[in-house]
Design a protein around this motif. Structure first.
Motif, PDB file in Angstrom:
ATOM      1  N   GLY A  82       0.813  -1.210   0.000  1.00 32.34           N
ATOM      2  CA  GLY A  82       0.000   0.000   0.000  1.00 32.34           C
ATOM      3  C   GLY A  82       0.841   1.252   0.000  1.00 32.34           C
ATOM      4  O   GLY A  82       1.977   1.259   0.475  1.00 32.34           O
ATOM      5  N   LEU A  83       0.264   2.314  -0.550  1.00 30.95           N
ATOM      6  CA  LEU A  83       0.959   3.586  -0.626  1.00 30.95           C
ATOM      7  C   LEU A  83      -0.030   4.695  -0.325  1.00 30.95           C
ATOM      8  O   LEU A  83      -1.062   4.808  -0.989  1.00 30.95           O
ATOM      9  CB  LEU A  83       1.556   3.761  -2.030  1.00 30.95           C
ATOM     10  CG  LEU A  83       2.324   5.030  -2.329  1.00 30.95           C
ATOM     11  CD1 LEU A  83       3.560   5.142  -1.438  1.00 30.95           C
ATOM     12  CD2 LEU A  83       2.725   5.065  -3.794  1.00 30.95           C
ATOM     13  N   GLY A  84       0.283   5.494   0.698  1.00 27.91           N
ATOM     14  CA  GLY A  84      -0.524   6.658   1.032  1.00 27.91           C
ATOM     15  C   GLY A  84       0.284   7.909   0.756  1.00 27.91           C
ATOM     16  O   GLY A  84       1.413   7.846   0.265  1.00 27.91           O
ATOM     17  N   GLY A  85      -0.262   9.046   1.096  1.00 29.29           N
ATOM     18  CA  GLY A  85       0.436  10.297   0.865  1.00 29.29           C
ATOM     19  C   GLY A  85       1.745  10.406   1.614  1.00 29.29           C
ATOM     20  O   GLY A  85       2.723  10.960   1.113  1.00 29.29           O
ATOM     21  N   CYS A  91       4.464  -6.232   3.494  1.00 26.37           N
ATOM     22  CA  CYS A  91       4.436  -7.532   4.162  1.00 26.37           C
ATOM     23  C   CYS A  91       5.787  -8.190   3.903  1.00 26.37           C
ATOM     24  O   CYS A  91       6.276  -8.200   2.772  1.00 26.37           O
ATOM     25  CB  CYS A  91       3.313  -8.384   3.593  1.00 26.37           C
ATOM     26  SG  CYS A  91       3.229 -10.042   4.300  1.00 26.37           S
ATOM     27  N   GLN A  92       6.389  -8.709   4.965  1.00 27.48           N
ATOM     28  CA  GLN A  92       7.664  -9.410   4.834  1.00 27.48           C
ATOM     29  C   GLN A  92       7.516 -10.806   5.410  1.00 27.48           C
ATOM     30  O   GLN A  92       7.105 -10.977   6.559  1.00 27.48           O
ATOM     31  CB  GLN A  92       8.773  -8.652   5.564  1.00 27.48           C
ATOM     32  CG  GLN A  92       9.089  -7.322   4.883  1.00 27.48           C
ATOM     33  CD  GLN A  92      10.247  -6.617   5.534  1.00 27.48           C
ATOM     34  OE1 GLN A  92      10.084  -6.009   6.589  1.00 27.48           O
ATOM     35  NE2 GLN A  92      11.416  -6.705   4.908  1.00 27.48           N
ATOM     36  N   GLY A 107       4.400  -0.801   8.712  1.00 28.35           N
ATOM     37  CA  GLY A 107       3.986   0.512   8.241  1.00 28.35           C
ATOM     38  C   GLY A 107       5.164   1.452   8.319  1.00 28.35           C
ATOM     39  O   GLY A 107       5.799   1.567   9.369  1.00 28.35           O
ATOM     40  N   LEU A 108       5.505   2.089   7.191  1.00 29.47           N
ATOM     41  CA  LEU A 108       6.574   3.074   7.154  1.00 29.47           C
ATOM     42  C   LEU A 108       5.949   4.442   6.969  1.00 29.47           C
ATOM     43  O   LEU A 108       5.027   4.598   6.168  1.00 29.47           O
ATOM     44  CB  LEU A 108       7.534   2.804   5.988  1.00 29.47           C
ATOM     45  CG  LEU A 108       8.211   1.442   5.918  1.00 29.47           C
ATOM     46  CD1 LEU A 108       9.048   1.357   4.640  1.00 29.47           C
ATOM     47  CD2 LEU A 108       9.062   1.213   7.146  1.00 29.47           C
ATOM     48  N   LEU A 129       8.431   3.727  -6.323  1.00 26.13           N
ATOM     49  CA  LEU A 129       7.963   2.668  -5.425  1.00 26.13           C
ATOM     50  C   LEU A 129       7.165   1.592  -6.140  1.00 26.13           C
ATOM     51  O   LEU A 129       7.031   0.490  -5.627  1.00 26.13           O
ATOM     52  CB  LEU A 129       7.166   3.274  -4.264  1.00 26.13           C
ATOM     53  CG  LEU A 129       8.013   4.116  -3.311  1.00 26.13           C
ATOM     54  CD1 LEU A 129       7.151   4.780  -2.254  1.00 26.13           C
ATOM     55  CD2 LEU A 129       9.108   3.284  -2.666  1.00 26.13           C
ATOM     56  N   LYS A 130       6.593   1.854  -7.273  1.00 27.14           N
ATOM     57  CA  LYS A 130       5.952   0.830  -8.119  1.00 27.14           C
ATOM     58  C   LYS A 130       5.013  -0.083  -7.350  1.00 27.14           C
ATOM     59  O   LYS A 130       5.084  -1.294  -7.442  1.00 27.14           O
ATOM     60  CB  LYS A 130       7.009  -0.013  -8.839  1.00 27.14           C
ATOM     61  CG  LYS A 130       8.002   0.787  -9.639  1.00 27.14           C
ATOM     62  CD  LYS A 130       9.127  -0.112 -10.125  1.00 27.14           C
ATOM     63  CE  LYS A 130      10.290   0.737 -10.563  1.00 27.14           C
ATOM     64  NZ  LYS A 130      11.554   0.103 -10.468  1.00 27.14           N
TER      65      LYS A 130
END
Length: 131
Positions: A82-85, A91-92, A107-108, A129-130
């Protein structure tokens, strides 16, 4: 896309019983995330140098399933989900052959180096980030 990081378990990674110490999964996961970002063309050092921002872990959920042991070769499969603003989720999965050893949900957050405050991910970085 899944990014794979392979490593061996060393003595320094383990407890007195030769099993990976629980906190060391986080260190191994960090190396795997760093290499995944590098492979995506988004290395940490470049992000800091160009934009004055960095990714920081703000949330982690870790489910241990089987122990990893000294001298085993394991792989960490990293999927950006997922990508937010101002955030990225991923997941690893720690794997030994077909056996799942542990799963991390991470979550980063994007933060300014100058003051640690949250900020939007630079547009140029979002494209890399693709996700």
């Amino acid at each position: 896309m899944t990014y794979t990081y392979t490593t061996r378990i060393y003595y320094q990674d383990t407890d007195a019983g030769g099993i990976v110490y629980h906190a060391n999964y986080l260190a191994i996961a960090e190396r795997a995330r760093t290499e995944a970002l590098r492979e995506m063309g988004a290395p940490h050092a470049e992000m800091v140098a160009q934009f004055g921002v960095m990714f920081v872990v703000h949330r982690v959920k870790l489910h241990y399933q089987r122990p990893a042991k000294i001298d085993e070769v394991i792989r960490v499969e990293t999927d950006f989900t997922g990508l937010g603003g101002a955030s990225v989720t991923l997941c690893q999965k720690f794997m030994r052959g077909a056996d799942s050893l542990a799963v991390l949900e991470v979550g980063l957050g994007c933060a300014r180096v100058s003051d640690g405050r949250a900020t939007r991910i630079p547009r140029a970085w979002v494209a890399r980030l693709k996700i």
